[in-house]
Design a protein around this motif. Structure first.
Motif, mmCIF file in Angstrom:
data_model
loop_
_atom_site.group_PDB
_atom_site.id
_atom_site.type_symbol
_atom_site.label_atom_id
_atom_site.label_comp_id
_atom_site.label_asym_id
_atom_site.label_seq_id
_atom_site.Cartn_x
_atom_site.Cartn_y
_atom_site.Cartn_z
ATOM 1 N N ARG A 97 23.722 -80.618 -57.397
ATOM 2 C CA ARG A 97 24.072 -81.649 -56.434
ATOM 3 C C ARG A 97 25.671 -81.384 -56.439
ATOM 4 O O ARG A 97 26.295 -81.023 -57.254
ATOM 5 C CB ARG A 97 24.005 -82.882 -57.054
ATOM 6 C CG ARG A 97 22.524 -83.386 -57.129
ATOM 7 C CD ARG A 97 22.388 -84.935 -57.604
ATOM 8 N NE ARG A 97 20.780 -84.984 -57.803
ATOM 9 C CZ ARG A 97 19.766 -85.622 -56.861
ATOM 10 N NH1 ARG A 97 20.466 -85.674 -55.307
ATOM 11 N NH2 ARG A 97 18.940 -85.791 -57.235
ATOM 12 N N GLU A 112 28.586 -86.199 -55.766
ATOM 13 C CA GLU A 112 27.183 -86.845 -56.189
ATOM 14 C C GLU A 112 27.130 -86.859 -57.720
ATOM 15 O O GLU A 112 26.497 -87.836 -58.364
ATOM 16 C CB GLU A 112 25.992 -86.128 -55.527
ATOM 17 C CG GLU A 112 25.535 -86.781 -54.221
ATOM 18 C CD GLU A 112 24.405 -86.120 -53.642
ATOM 19 O OE1 GLU A 112 23.146 -86.201 -54.513
ATOM 20 O OE2 GLU A 112 24.206 -85.557 -52.694
ATOM 21 N N ARG A 113 27.515 -85.866 -57.995
ATOM 22 C CA ARG A 113 27.340 -85.735 -59.621
ATOM 23 C C ARG A 113 28.359 -86.686 -60.333
ATOM 24 O O ARG A 113 27.773 -87.227 -61.334
ATOM 25 C CB ARG A 113 28.040 -84.221 -60.104
ATOM 26 C CG ARG A 113 26.652 -83.426 -60.736
ATOM 27 C CD ARG A 113 27.146 -82.055 -60.864
ATOM 28 N NE ARG A 113 27.351 -81.151 -59.817
ATOM 29 C CZ ARG A 113 27.962 -80.008 -59.929
ATOM 30 N NH1 ARG A 113 28.450 -79.495 -60.955
ATOM 31 N NH2 ARG A 113 28.109 -79.367 -58.880
ATOM 32 N N ASN A 148 29.254 -89.536 -59.199
ATOM 33 C CA ASN A 148 28.843 -91.044 -59.015
ATOM 34 C C ASN A 148 27.455 -90.992 -59.720
ATOM 35 O O ASN A 148 26.732 -92.080 -59.375
ATOM 36 C CB ASN A 148 28.844 -91.217 -57.608
ATOM 37 C CG ASN A 148 30.313 -91.093 -57.007
ATOM 38 O OD1 ASN A 148 31.231 -91.403 -57.730
ATOM 39 N ND2 ASN A 148 30.141 -90.755 -55.805
ATOM 40 N N ALA A 149 26.707 -90.153 -59.944
ATOM 41 C CA ALA A 149 25.242 -90.082 -60.398
ATOM 42 C C ALA A 149 24.990 -91.379 -61.419
ATOM 43 O O ALA A 149 25.738 -91.469 -62.519
ATOM 44 C CB ALA A 149 25.021 -88.655 -61.039
ATOM 45 N N GLN A 157 19.243 -91.564 -62.050
ATOM 46 C CA GLN A 157 19.184 -90.203 -61.168
ATOM 47 C C GLN A 157 19.432 -88.980 -62.128
ATOM 48 O O GLN A 157 18.597 -88.141 -61.788
ATOM 49 C CB GLN A 157 20.367 -90.492 -60.334
ATOM 50 C CG GLN A 157 20.150 -89.304 -59.000
ATOM 51 C CD GLN A 157 21.200 -89.225 -58.168
ATOM 52 O OE1 GLN A 157 22.552 -89.705 -58.577
ATOM 53 N NE2 GLN A 157 21.184 -88.456 -57.137
#
Lengths: 428, 481
Positions: B154, B158-159, B161-162, B166
């Motif tokens: 990702r 995204e990583r 805020n993962a 997830q």
């Protein structure tokens, strides 16, 4: 002598089979091991093979589109193999003569020898005879390695598998047998399906298919592994006398005494081309050129013709003459001469006067006649890599001819290096 | 060499049109063409791998070693080695020179698909059921199994805020299909959550990920050039992608974006697809359909449906396109037969005699000036011979793509002692029209040579085979009567 009269292959007199019984090949008249029933088989005498009137007809027969004007002929490119870097040096003069000398005489067959073939690896010579045996000889020493016995009648044709391990033979007993050359044993199941004598055989380059031509006018394509007929080609209306595979296996050529040469697509079994010469002479043997672009065909008008089967509707590009071929199905081969950079091809063929004739492919000149056989020479083959020729004929001998290393200009006398005699035990 | 003689209209056809043949040896479950295209490998329900010769439509070799259904097959680049993966959790690398097993690798779970590296036949990648995919190095006797990641790569944001959830979900993803790109430098894998990952073969790191769908990815295939990939997923849509040249030095995975080129689906019937493959050039996409008898052929360039191949009255599973001919093979699910589609070539009558010409309409015949002149035969002969003055080259082989073998190329030896077709496998003829079932277990010694299958499994297999043979025995008898 009686046995020399008997032809291991079909004989055809130009006047249309005057001898009344020899509608069938005389070979199987008295096969050594034949059961009596084979003596009873007569070729169905439903068609007259007379060609007496064909000469008169020749004039009336026109194949208009075949003779294209000369200007449209494409000159085939010369020697693309010659080194491109050495522009300055002109090519050396093309030799006009070949210097094959007798090397070995292999004796052992009890009747005339119909065909002789080098194995693709060049190690062996196989010869088949009307005495219903096949003999495998060491190509170098001439020693007899195996005598393959099992056919019930004379054998007209043999073919090597590309890996030189299997030999296929076609006989007048209507069967095709596959032999393991290393052990000399036949495969237990012969290939059965033809209704008449087998005349011609050829292996596909992969060795997975075998094509056979027979007196029953059919060409069969066999699955070698399963020993079954894969496809039957509705080939001809006369005995099929020759078959061959092109080098990549996609085409099959067949010829018959009806005077036709047909080229087939192996994959679909469809006829792609039919070649006929105006004289319509019976064709007795057919062979693709080493590069697969031409077809060489032997006809009973003492001619060998080289056909370009691709161009137009097929065109005869060369006619080789100088041998005698009126009766028998004579075999032959392409050979090469010259140096590595300037390689030329010759055509070798047997002749009914007992000689082997070698022609240059392009000039059509006879380059050498190999004399030695007494009686018609029926089988000729050239070694796949070396300058060696093998021939065999009605005099029951197999002869090996060889170009000496650095052959001198002196013409060789009929001196024979060695004569290999195989002891024949007479059977009553 | 036949191409110069074949009807150009036939050659111009590049899509098969009719059912032209069937192959049968046991119950086939998966097939794959060799790279040369002269052989077709077929994996069977009973674990035997059969090599068909496409030219003769006969069996060229039988390879025994698996005890369960063969799942996937993969050829080495020189067509000498073949890798088979089976439901007995084993992968076997076969040497077709002598039919021997070069390596047998037992994996820890059922195998979806195993594929050989295109350039190294001692390296393969396998996608496993509920396990991470493996890159297996079999250059030594003891295979080296290297796990490959399935979690998609990702972007950094995204990583960062993962959520934990997830991340856990990503970690739970497994790959359902793994294939090499034609160069072998990358592995394309599809996951059970619809992600497609591109993994570097040497570092075994995901270089690029994209979410194709939200459903499971069933199958991925690349064209022989590697320029396109086709993805079959369980959402009943086949997608094709244009894959950039990954070997290009200017190529960067950071800027790469894989866009769906075409979506193929049947909106009316909502058909789902069993198997997809590309044609030889990548011009066409074929797919077999679930619970349906047809094979769909789309043209990839326009994305249009061009043909539906019909024929057998059964569902078809694996469908494969010949590597260079318009020739399609597919496996029937129920009968286990292999069906073949190709082009019908009509006989051209003009080929049957040199003076036959195929004409569209009547042609006015114009007589040649000298056509009926009477000339002495001798003269004609002589003139004809004099015309033959051109140079003829019978030796030079034109280079080009031909079917012939180059020196040094592997060619499979022709075996003469292959047992007959499989109707005879379970039934032996004992007399004219009389058949007897083979004694159970006879000829199945190969099953026992490696006692990896538990006794329970072997017994189950034996009973399954027994019932199958009983059935075929019955039909054979009836036919014989």
């Amino acid at each position: 002598m009686e046995s020399t009269e008997r032809s291991p292959k079909r004989r055809r007199s130009t006047d249309g089979y005057v001898e009344s019984p020899p509608r069938r090949r005389s070979l199987s008249r008295s096969p050594t091991h034949a059961s009596p029933k084979y003596n009873l088989i007569e070729r169905p005498a439903r068609r007259s093979y007379s060609r007496a009137d064909s000469d008169d007809e020749a004039d009336r027969r026109y194949y208009r589109d075949r003779r294209s004007p000369r200007s449209t002929r494409s000159r085939s490119r010369r020697r693309s193999r010659s080194p491109s870097g050495t522009i300055a040096t002109p090519p050396p003069d093309k030799p006009t003569q070949l210097h094959y000398k007798p090397h070995l005489i292999l004796r052992g067959h009890k009747k005339g020898v119909a065909a002789v073939k080098f194995s693709p690896d060049g190690r062996w010579i196989a010869s088949c005879s009307s005495d219903a045996t096949i003999k495998i000889w060491d190509a170098r020493t001439g020693e007899l390695a195996h005598t393959l016995e099992g056919h019930l009648a004379g054998i007209s044709t043999i073919a090597w598998s590309p890996d030189s391990k299997i030999l296929a033979s076609g006989s007048d007993d209507k069967s095709i047998r596959l032999w393991d050359v290393t052990t000399g044993q036949p495969q237990p199941v012969p290939l059965l399906g033809h209704h008449n004598y087998i005349y011609a055989l050829a292996f596909s380059p992969k060795g997975n298919m075998l094509v056979s031509g027979s007196y029953d006018e059919a060409v069969f394509l066999w699955d070698v592994r399963a020993a079954r007929v894969m496809r039957s080609l509705p080939a001809h209306s006369d005995p099929v006398s020759g078959v061959d595979f092109v080098r990549d296996g996609t085409l099959i050529a067949s010829c018959a005494s009806d005077g036709l040469i047909r080229v087939w697509d192996t994959a679909t079994g469809q006829c792609l081309r039919t070649l006929v010469h105006e004289d319509n002479a019976p064709v007795t043997n057919v062979r693709f050129s080493p590069n697969g672009k031409y077809v060489l065909a032997w006809t009973l008008d003492s001619c060998i013709r080289l056909w370009n089967y691709v161009e137009g509707k097929g065109r005869c590009v060369k006619t080789y003459q100088g041998h005698i071929n009126k009766k028998y199905s004579i075999g032959g081969a392409f050979g090469v001469y010259g140096t590595r950079d300037y390689l030329y091809a010759f055509v070798a063929s047997g002749s009914e006067d007992g000689s082997v004739v070698l022609w240059d492919v392009s000039s059509k000149n006879v380059m050498q006649r190999l004399e030695g056989h007494e009686g018609a020479v029926l089988g000729v083959d050239a070694h796949p890599t070396q300058q060696v020729i093998v021939s065999a004929g009605l005099d029951r001998t197999v002869r090996v001819w060889r170009v000496e290393e650095g052959h001198g200009e002196a013409v060789a006398g009929p001196k024979i290096d060695r004569e290999v005699e195989t002891v024949v035990t007479e059977e009553s | 060499m036949n191409l110069s003689l074949v009807d150009p209209f036939v050659l111009a056809q590049d899509c098969p049109e009719a059912l032209t043949g069937r192959l049968r040896s046991g119950h086939s479950t998966s097939i794959r063409f060799s790279h040369r295209g002269d052989l077709l490998a077929s994996g069977r329900l009973d674990g035997i791998v059969v090599i068909f010769d496409i030219e003769t439509n006969g069996v060229a070799r039988k390879l025994r070693g698996h005890t369960r259904q063969v799942q996937s097959l993969s050829w080495s680049a020189d067509d000498r080695y073949i890798l088979s993966a089976s439901q007995d959790w084993k992968c076997v690398l076969w040497d077709l020179k002598d039919g021997s097993r070069v390596r047998t690798v037992r994996l820890e779970s059922p195998i979806f698909i195993a594929e050989l590296h295109p350039k190294n036949h001692l390296l393969f990648v396998a996608a496993l059921f509920e396990e991470q995919p493996l890159l297996v190095d079999i250059s030594s006797e003891i295979p080296q199994k290297l796990a490959l990641p399935s979690a998609p790569l990702r972007p950094q944001i995204e990583r960062d805020n993962a959520t934990e959830k997830q991340a856990a979900q990503d970690a739970k993803q497994t790959s359902t299909v793994t294939v090499f790109t034609p160069s072998g430098d990358y592995i394309i894998s599809g996951t059970n959550k619809g992600w497609m990952n591109i993994i570097d073969t040497s570092t075994r790191q995901v270089q690029y990920s994209t979410r194709v769908t939200s459903h499971l990815i069933i199958y991925i295939r690349t064209t022989s050039s590697g320029s396109h990939i086709v993805v079959n997923s369980s959402d009943r849509i086949i997608r094709t992608f244009n894959l950039p040249d990954l070997a290009d030095p200017s190529h960067s995975f950071d800027t790469m974006r894989l866009e769906v080129e075409h979506k193929f689906q049947d909106v009316v019937n909502r058909l789902s697809w069993n198997h997809v493959s590309f044609s030889s050039t990548g011009e066409y996409v074929t797919a077999s359909t679930w619970m349906n008898h047809d094979i769909y052929v789309w043209e990839r360039g326009h994305g249009s449906l061009v043909k539906i191949l019909e024929g057998p009255k059964e569902e078809l599973s694996v469908v494969e396109w010949h590597p260079h001919r318009p020739f399609v093979a597919a496996v029937g699910v129920d009968s286990g037969r292999v069906y073949l589609w190709s082009i019908l070539t009509p006989q051209r009558w003009s080929a049957l005699a040199p003076d036959f010409v195929e004409v569209e309409e009547n042609v006015e015949y114009a007589e040649r000036e000298d056509e009926f002149d009477i000339q002495p035969i001798e003269e004609l002969h002589k003139r004809r011979l004099d015309l033959e003055d051109e140079d003829v080259d019978v030796l030079t082989v034109e280079p080009g793509k031909t079917a012939e073998f180059q020196p040094g190329e592997f060619r499979m030896p022709v075996l003469l002692d292959i047992e007959g077709s499989d109707s005879e496998d379970e039934v032996v003829a004992v007399g004219a029209g009389q058949f007897r079932r083979k004694s159970p277990g006879a000829g199945r010694d190969w099953m026992n040579d490696e006692t990896q299958a538990s006794g329970d499994e072997a017994r189950k297999a034996a009973t399954a085979n027994g019932s199958a043979s009983a059935r075929s025995n019955g039909t054979k008898r009836r036919r014989a009567e």
